[in-house]
Write a protein that holds these residues in place. Sequence first.
Motif, short mmCIF file in Angstrom:
data_model
loop_
_atom_site.label_atom_id
_atom_site.label_comp_id
_atom_site.label_asym_id
_atom_site.label_seq_id
_atom_site.Cartn_x
_atom_site.Cartn_y
_atom_site.Cartn_z
N GLY A 81 15.57 111.54 37.02
CA GLY A 81 17.01 111.36 36.86
C GLY A 81 17.35 110.04 36.21
N ILE A 82 18.37 110.06 35.35
CA ILE A 82 18.85 108.85 34.68
C ILE A 82 20.37 108.85 34.67
CG2 ILE A 82 16.81 108.48 33.22
CD1 ILE A 82 18.20 109.96 30.97
N ARG A 83 20.94 107.64 34.73
CA ARG A 83 22.40 107.53 34.64
C ARG A 83 22.76 106.10 34.27
NH1 ARG A 83 26.71 110.81 37.02
NH2 ARG A 83 25.14 111.93 38.24
N TYR A 84 23.75 105.98 33.39
CA TYR A 84 24.28 104.66 33.04
C TYR A 84 25.34 104.23 34.04
CZ TYR A 84 22.14 104.63 28.38
OH TYR A 84 21.25 104.60 27.33
N ALA A 106 18.29 97.01 31.78
CA ALA A 106 19.48 96.34 31.24
C ALA A 106 19.61 96.62 29.75
CB ALA A 106 19.39 94.84 31.50
N PRO A 107 20.80 96.41 29.19
CA PRO A 107 20.99 96.63 27.75
C PRO A 107 20.04 95.81 26.88
CG PRO A 107 23.12 96.47 28.84
CD PRO A 107 22.09 96.11 29.86
N ASP A 108 19.59 94.65 27.37
CA ASP A 108 18.66 93.83 26.59
C ASP A 108 17.21 94.28 26.75
OD1 ASP A 108 17.90 92.94 29.10
OD2 ASP A 108 18.49 90.85 28.78
N GLY A 109 16.99 95.36 27.51
CA GLY A 109 15.65 95.90 27.69
C GLY A 109 14.90 95.39 28.90
N SER A 110 15.45 94.41 29.60
CA SER A 110 14.76 93.90 30.79
C SER A 110 14.82 94.93 31.91
CB SER A 110 15.37 92.57 31.24
OG SER A 110 16.74 92.73 31.55
N ASN A 145 23.83 99.41 32.10
CA ASN A 145 22.46 99.49 32.61
C ASN A 145 22.07 100.96 32.77
OD1 ASN A 145 22.18 96.58 33.12
ND2 ASN A 145 23.67 96.95 34.75
N LEU A 146 20.83 101.27 32.43
CA LEU A 146 20.32 102.61 32.65
C LEU A 146 19.45 102.61 33.91
CD1 LEU A 146 20.04 105.51 31.54
CD2 LEU A 146 17.92 104.75 30.40
N TRP A 147 19.84 103.44 34.88
CA TRP A 147 19.09 103.56 36.13
C TRP A 147 18.19 104.78 36.05
CZ3 TRP A 147 20.36 100.55 40.77
CH2 TRP A 147 21.33 99.57 40.52
#
Length: 324
Positions: free
Chosen positions: A223-226, A246-250, A231-233
């Motif tokens: 499962g994925i959700r913004y 996070a949007p910066d890839g971290s 942020n993508l969880w």
Amino acid sequence: MHETTPHPDPGAKLSFADVTHVGDGLDRPESIHVSPDGGLVVSHRARGVSRISKDGRVTTHGPDPAWVNGAELVPNGIAPQADGSVLIANIGEGGGIWRLTRDEKLESVVSVVDGVELAAANFVMSDSEGRLWITVSTVQQPRFNAYSDKVADGLIVLIENGKPRILADDICFANECRLTPDGGGLVVSETFARRITRFDLGPDGLSNRQTLVQFGRGDFPDGIRYDRAGNLWVTCIVSNRLWRIAPDGSACLILEDRDDALIDRVETALSTGSMGREHFYDTGQSRLGNIASIAFSDDESRAYLGSLCGTSILSIPVPQGDSA
């Protein structure tokens, strides 16, 4: 865009002590949504959906038992609609996308697109433009034949203005998909490739395929959700890890309750081509039940987790300073 490879053991912000349970008596609550009134709607095997009120009362809806095309209905992804009906992606042998009406009848929405049967429909999502997004894990029957990182025949399907079309047919066990916050892209979980893949989205469909996140040992994204911050969880079955990208890839590990012996068994099965259904309905010593979806409360102070094997929904606080 930044490609991320999360560290395998960075230490989680939350532990199982932070988990509370919502509702009980659920059966395969794989998909979860928060209702406008703060209640929850979750998938329920062999029926349709269960609704959990804010005070924890559970009511289950759908035919009892529910069968379609001669096989048991196995709801995977669900999408509640404004008219009170719920769209259901049936990952069972009957396949297809179904509508559970307010009077608890099942109606077929789509079962074949471009001559291809939607045999293992995994996920369905409606967007603000009235489009339906569907993933099909594999066109193989039974779907367990595609439990491999060497099979990539999953589908992404779009229904727009009533017309369905296949946008991608080479996804490695397609799972949940989401539109990017700016609406210009689509991300999808490729579960057995252990990655999140991003596409650009344009009038002609999907393009510019890139790996957004490549997971490692034990992590099988489901499962994925913004959240509202972008942020993508990501929930991972087998490892029972919840990641925030996070949007910066971290990458930040929010929660885990893993069983290393279970991970060893699954990794061995994957490498030897012997993975089967039993590997995802064996939770080992993990208490999270193979977490498979995530949703947020309206104020995004709490996250709710669905699972393959649980009988209740898991609720966790969103860590302070990491508000969704």
